[in-house]
Design a protein around this motif. Structure first.
Motif, PDB file in Angstrom:
ATOM      1  N   ILE A 117       0.841  -1.214   0.000  1.00 11.08           N
ATOM      2  CA  ILE A 117       0.000   0.000   0.000  1.00 11.08           C
ATOM      3  C   ILE A 117       0.868   1.253   0.000  1.00 11.08           C
ATOM      4  N   ILE A 118       1.904   1.264   0.846  1.00  8.56           N
ATOM      5  CA  ILE A 118       2.804   2.425   0.919  1.00  8.56           C
ATOM      6  C   ILE A 118       3.505   2.647  -0.412  1.00  8.56           C
ATOM      7  N   ALA A 119       4.016   1.547  -1.018  1.00  6.98           N
ATOM      8  CA  ALA A 119       4.736   1.648  -2.290  1.00  6.98           C
ATOM      9  C   ALA A 119       3.811   2.133  -3.406  1.00  6.98           C
ATOM     10  N   VAL A 133       1.379   9.123  -6.043  1.00  3.98           N
ATOM     11  CA  VAL A 133       1.580  10.528  -5.671  1.00  3.98           C
ATOM     12  C   VAL A 133       2.714  11.165  -6.467  1.00  3.98           C
ATOM     13  N   THR A 134       3.799  10.417  -6.664  1.00  4.15           N
ATOM     14  CA  THR A 134       4.975  10.956  -7.375  1.00  4.15           C
ATOM     15  C   THR A 134       4.875  10.786  -8.887  1.00  4.15           C
ATOM     16  N   GLY A 135       3.820  10.112  -9.338  1.00  2.00           N
ATOM     17  CA  GLY A 135       3.624   9.959 -10.779  1.00  2.00           C
ATOM     18  C   GLY A 135       4.508   8.919 -11.427  1.00  2.00           C
ATOM     19  N   VAL A 136       4.999   7.984 -10.651  1.00  3.84           N
ATOM     20  CA  VAL A 136       5.834   6.909 -11.206  1.00  3.84           C
ATOM     21  C   VAL A 136       4.948   5.926 -11.950  1.00  3.84           C
ATOM     22  N   TYR A 152       8.389   0.247 -14.148  1.00  3.06           N
ATOM     23  CA  TYR A 152       8.933  -0.306 -12.896  1.00  3.06           C
ATOM     24  C   TYR A 152       8.885  -1.830 -12.903  1.00  3.06           C
ATOM     25  N   LEU A 153       7.785  -2.374 -13.398  1.00  2.23           N
ATOM     26  CA  LEU A 153       7.598  -3.823 -13.395  1.00  2.23           C
ATOM     27  C   LEU A 153       8.273  -4.512 -14.581  1.00  2.23           C
ATOM     28  N   ASP A 154       8.755  -3.725 -15.538  1.00  2.00           N
ATOM     29  CA  ASP A 154       9.412  -4.303 -16.703  1.00  2.00           C
ATOM     30  C   ASP A 154      10.695  -5.023 -16.288  1.00  2.00           C
ATOM     31  N   GLY A 155      10.710  -6.327 -16.464  1.00  2.00           N
ATOM     32  CA  GLY A 155      11.873  -7.135 -16.086  1.00  2.00           C
ATOM     33  C   GLY A 155      11.962  -7.438 -14.607  1.00  2.00           C
ATOM     34  N   PHE A 156      10.958  -7.000 -13.839  1.00  2.00           N
ATOM     35  CA  PHE A 156      10.981  -7.159 -12.382  1.00  2.00           C
ATOM     36  C   PHE A 156      10.980  -8.630 -11.975  1.00  2.00           C
TER      37      PHE A 156
END
Length: 307
Positions: A173-175, A181-184, A189-193
């Motif tokens: 939830i925090i992540a 909020v920061t627009g990430v 992020y999940l690409d290749g994760f």
């Protein structure tokens, strides 16, 4: 002489091993970093070295607190020497920080032996492993350690088995909130994760082959005596010793699955390997053999730093 010096726990030992880590860290960074020197770069690298030292202190704290070794400094000596043998273990900033979180989780998991604040410790352990997972997905395999601890410590309360999921959900939830909020963007992020690889070709260099062979050989030899010695431990402490073995097996599995194999993935093996080697050094009666094992690591470390 070296084994005698570290045979008791003294503050000077932290200074010696910290200097060793500093030398290894500086040599590694001066040979691998291609960025121009800036104040920002200096503080970033200082922070990463601080993580190295913090990992050392956390290791010593929970090992001493839970009597996983006798009152000596062999565990921090082995940790420092294994880093020096394979400097790549502290080369990846994400894995280095992830390993620090795993050590914090391991501290909470092993302390379940006391059966005090069980729910808080389970939440904390899951929380730290979840943070490590955000940096490196395969660190999530250490969730196994939580449930193995519940079994080994015979913690049967259903609520206690649910608590770790609360810790995972909290971090999720925090992540997610932070990224919104920061627009990430989630997709990059999940690409290749979740990637994994069984291609060990990148490890095909004389330096890495020699270093990993020595580390794994020491680990295999020490683990044999470590397992044999568990039956001589107090019954209440045996689960903690088994958890160290399990954590080393998880670390080996991570090494197999890591998508980018450059030596940094071995960082998760350092702590359990250091604990097992410390236990082995404690039972060796022949001082010359004990000194020889330590000298081999020192010689390999010096050779690696000079190459």
């Amino acid at each position: 002489m070296i084994s005698s010096f570290f045979s008791q726990a003294k503050p000077i030992h932290f200074v010696v091993v910290s200097v060793l880590l500093l030398v290894v860290f500086v040599v590694l960074k001066t040979t691998t970093l291609t960025e121009a020197f800036t104040v920002q770069l200096f503080f970033e690298q200082s922070f990463l070295f601080g993580v190295c030292l913090a990992s050392l202190f956390v290791l010593d704290f929970f090992v001493s607190k839970n009597n996983l070794t006798k009152k000596n400094s062999y565990k921090i000596l082995m940790f420092g020497l294994f880093v020096a043998v394979l400097p790549e273990t502290i080369g990846d900033s994400k894995l280095l920080i992830a390993n620090f979180f795993i050590l914090l989780a391991l501290r909470r998991i092993i302390s379940l032996r006391s059966r005090k604040e069980i729910k808080k410790k389970l939440f904390d352990a899951a929380f730290w492993i979840s943070l490590a997972t955000l940096l490196f997905f395969w660190a999530s395999l250490f969730y196994i350690l939580i449930f193995m601890a519940l079994l080994l410590f015979s913690i049967a309360d259903v609520k206690d088995w649910i608590i770790p999921f609360a810790g995972i959900l909290c971090v999720a939830i925090i992540a997610a909130s932070y990224m919104i909020v920061t627009g990430v963007d989630f997709e990059p992020y999940l690409d290749g994760f979740f990637d994994f690889s069984f291609d060990f070709t990148p490890l095909n260099s004389k330096h890495i082959i020699m270093s990993t062979t020595i580390m794994l050989s020491y680990g295999a030899w020490a683990s044999f005596y470590y397992m044999k010695n568990i039956k001589h431990q107090l019954k209440s402490y045996r689960p903690s010793f088994f958890l160290v073995i399990i954590s080393s097996l998880i670390a080996l599995l991570i090494i197999l699955l890591a998508p980018q194999k450059n030596g940094s993935e071995f960082v998760f093996l350092l702590a359990p390997l250091a604990i097992m080697m410390a236990n082995y050094l404690e039972i060796i009666s022949e001082r010359w053999f004990k000194e020889g094992l330590i000298l081999v690591l020192i010689i390999v470390s010096v050779v690696n730093l000079m190459l």
